[in-house]
Design a protein around this motif. Structure first.
Motif, short mmCIF file in Angstrom:
data_model
loop_
_atom_site.label_atom_id
_atom_site.label_comp_id
_atom_site.label_asym_id
_atom_site.label_seq_id
_atom_site.Cartn_x
_atom_site.Cartn_y
_atom_site.Cartn_z
N CYS A 7 1.07 -1.20 -0.09
CA CYS A 7 0.13 -0.02 -0.14
C CYS A 7 0.86 1.28 0.03
N LEU A 31 0.83 4.08 -3.15
CA LEU A 31 0.35 5.50 -2.80
C LEU A 31 1.62 6.49 -3.06
N LEU A 78 -6.39 2.42 4.37
CA LEU A 78 -6.69 3.31 3.27
C LEU A 78 -7.97 4.14 3.84
N TYR A 121 -3.33 9.83 2.95
CA TYR A 121 -3.37 10.71 1.84
C TYR A 121 -2.65 11.85 1.86
#
Length: 207
Positions: free
Chosen positions: A46, A50, A120, A126
């Motif tokens: 992940c 990302l 997530l 993010y």
């Protein structure tokens, strides 16, 4: 490439070492020896996806909009400075790792879904992984080297939690341990922020 790789290691380690839900989940699964290596791998993958999206997506934008590069640079300096100060403040106060008390899921499917949710569905992933780490990576001389460094840091951290859980748990539970970790995180963040400032100064001097 070497400097970019080292920056990737420092920034990524600094961000993922902080106490959080993801680290607590990985540690609790590892203590129970339930799919802990697969879960660690998912966390690393992940991060790689990302970070790569952030680095290459933002790198293309910066190439066509130089003003955004300057905004990202000084925004990164401010964020890294703030993050470093927060870590330094935490280092001055006692704290401990709060391990999850709920029974960990037994099936691999549930464990994987929980891992993805913890990773997530966290809005900070993010901001930190895509925007911050990506923006810093887009400014590196070698974005590939930066991603490799970030991958190395992520793998080192999560597999350490997974493989050394039994030994790490008592150690991580000590407030003094996290004070040392936060102090190291603060130094990492300040070092990268200083490098960004130095790079900006060199660019101005070359004009």
């Amino acid at each position: 490439m070497q400097q970019s790789l080292m920056n990737g290691v420092l920034v990524t380690l600094g961000l993922i070492m902080a106490i959080g839900t993801q680290n607590a989940f990985v540690l609790s699964q590892a203590l129970r020896r339930e799919h802990h290596l697969v879960i660690a791998l998912v966390c690393v993958l992940c991060d790689v996806v990302l970070i790569s999206l952030g680095v290459f997506g933002l790198a293309q934008i910066f190439a066509t909009h130089p003003i955004l590069l300057a905004v990202a640079r000084w925004g990164g300096v401010l964020f890294l400075g703030w993050y470093g100060l927060q870590a330094l403040m935490r280092a001055l106060h006692q704290q401990s790792l709060e391990q999850q008390q709920a029974r960990a899921p037994k099936s691999l499917k549930v464990a994987l879904l929980t891992t993805l949710a913890v990773t997530l569905l966290n809005p900070h992933v993010y901001l930190d992984t895509v925007l911050l780490i990506g923006a810093l990576g887009a400014q590196q001389p070698s974005p590939i080297g930066y991603i490799l460094g970030a991958t190395l840091a992520s793998a080192l951290w999560f597999f350490s939690l997974a493989l050394l859980a039994a030994k790490l748990a008592p150690w991580l539970a000590r407030p003094a341990t996290w004070r040392v970790i936060d102090f190291i995180v603060a130094l990492m963040m300040f070092a990268v922020a200083a490098q960004l400032i130095w790079g900006a100064g060199l660019e101005v001097a070359s004009l």
